[in-house]
Design an enzyme around this catalytic site. Structure first.
Site, PDB file in Angstrom:
ATOM      1  CG  HIS A 118      -0.299  -0.045   2.609  1.00  0.00           C
ATOM      2  ND1 HIS A 118       0.308   1.016   3.194  1.00  0.00           N
ATOM      3  CD2 HIS A 118       0.381  -1.139   3.224  1.00  0.00           C
ATOM      4  CE1 HIS A 118       1.087   0.601   4.345  1.00  0.00           C
ATOM      5  NE2 HIS A 118       1.043  -0.642   4.282  1.00  0.00           N
ATOM      6  CG  ASP A 119      -0.542   4.317   1.313  1.00  0.00           C
ATOM      7  OD1 ASP A 119      -1.402   4.964   0.839  1.00  0.00           O
ATOM      8  OD2 ASP A 119      -0.967   3.360   2.271  1.00  0.00           O
ATOM      9  N   GLY A 136       5.102  -1.073   2.288  1.00  0.00           N
ATOM     10  CA  GLY A 136       4.383   0.082   2.381  1.00  0.00           C
ATOM     11  C   GLY A 136       5.234   1.311   2.322  1.00  0.00           C
TER      12      GLY A 136
END
Length: 262
Positions: A118-119, A136
């Site tokens: 994520h991100d 992440g």
């Protein structure tokens, strides 16, 4: 162009000349650009925004929710740029409220079984070789090549035109234009072959070599070397990019030549 054995939600936005092979599942909040090929047994979940002329191979899962305990069901995205190839069994998780999206740029190649968490933000022309793990909030610059079975610590930053040796554990930030290898990871010279392939002149390459000689092959520590480079070397695009990267590296940059010097 959509196989009758594919499960495509009627609310998904599918561009012209998109091919979707059998046993693939595509959720409602998905957009796929024209000319993209989606292979069999692919799962594309809500929040995916896939560009034009991409190729996504079997077993891949795009835009699953983050493997992050702080995720609270917020609406976020996974953005895949144009002309990007994602090989077998890759997983790309969507973002959290921290950034709102995970992004893979244009003309990238993500090889089999790699994971992008994520991100993360990957630039253009990035190559991620088989079996890599990217935690992440990682940033990876344009034209970087990440060798197979490498892993990047969360919040890590990797500059442009970097070459990472296979099996490397990336615990520190990697400034632009360099090669890294060994365990623990350390500087292994500049990525001169990659720079020549991308049209860098000999003068520009020599300047980059000189900068990293001061950083990693002198008796100065990194703070002293950056001050020296800033005061003694004329400003150029490459010099300023390297200095800016180092100044904005909260984790600190890679060690020099296996000496243990930060």
């Amino acid at each position: 162009m959509i196989h009758q054995l594919a499960a495509v939600d009627r609310r998904a936005k599918i561009g012209k000349d998109v091919t979707i092979e059998p046993f693939t599942t595509i959720a409602a909040d998905v957009e796929i650009g024209e000319g993209t090929w989606i292979g069999p047994n692919v799962t594309i979940m809500d929040g995916a925004r896939i560009g034009k002329n991409c190729r996504i191979f079997p077993g891949t899962v795009i835009s699953a929710i983050p493997q992050d305990l702080k995720f609270d069901g917020e609406q976020t995205l996974t953005i895949i740029g144009d002309n990007t190839t994602i090989r077998e069994c890759v997983t790309v998780n969507r973002g959290t409220k921290a950034l709102g999206y995970t992004k893979v740029g244009n003309d990238c190649l993500i090889m089999a079984t790699s994971h992008i968490a994520h991100d993360c933000v990957l630039g253009n022309h990035v190559i991620i070789v088989n079996g890599c793990g990217i935690a992440g909030h990682v940033e990876i610059g344009d034209f970087t090549v990440m060798g197979g079975l490498s892993a990047v610590h969360q919040f890590g930053k990797i500059g442009k035109h970097v070459m990472i040796s296979g099996g490397t554990l990336v615990r520190k930030d990697i400034p632009p234009y360099v090669k890294v290898a060994r365990e623990p990871m350390s500087y292994a010279g500049i990525n001169s072959v990659g720079l020549r392939r991308r049209g860098f002149s000999n003068d520009r390459i020599f300047e980059i070599q000189k900068i990293y000689k001061y950083l990693f092959q002198s008796k100065m520590n990194v703070s002293q070397a950056t001050r020296f480079i800033e005061n003694e070397m004329p400003p150029t695009e490459e010099r300023d990019e390297i200095l800016e990267f180092i100044k904005n590296s909260p984790r600190g940059i890679v060690k020099g030549y296996g000496t243990g010097k930060e």
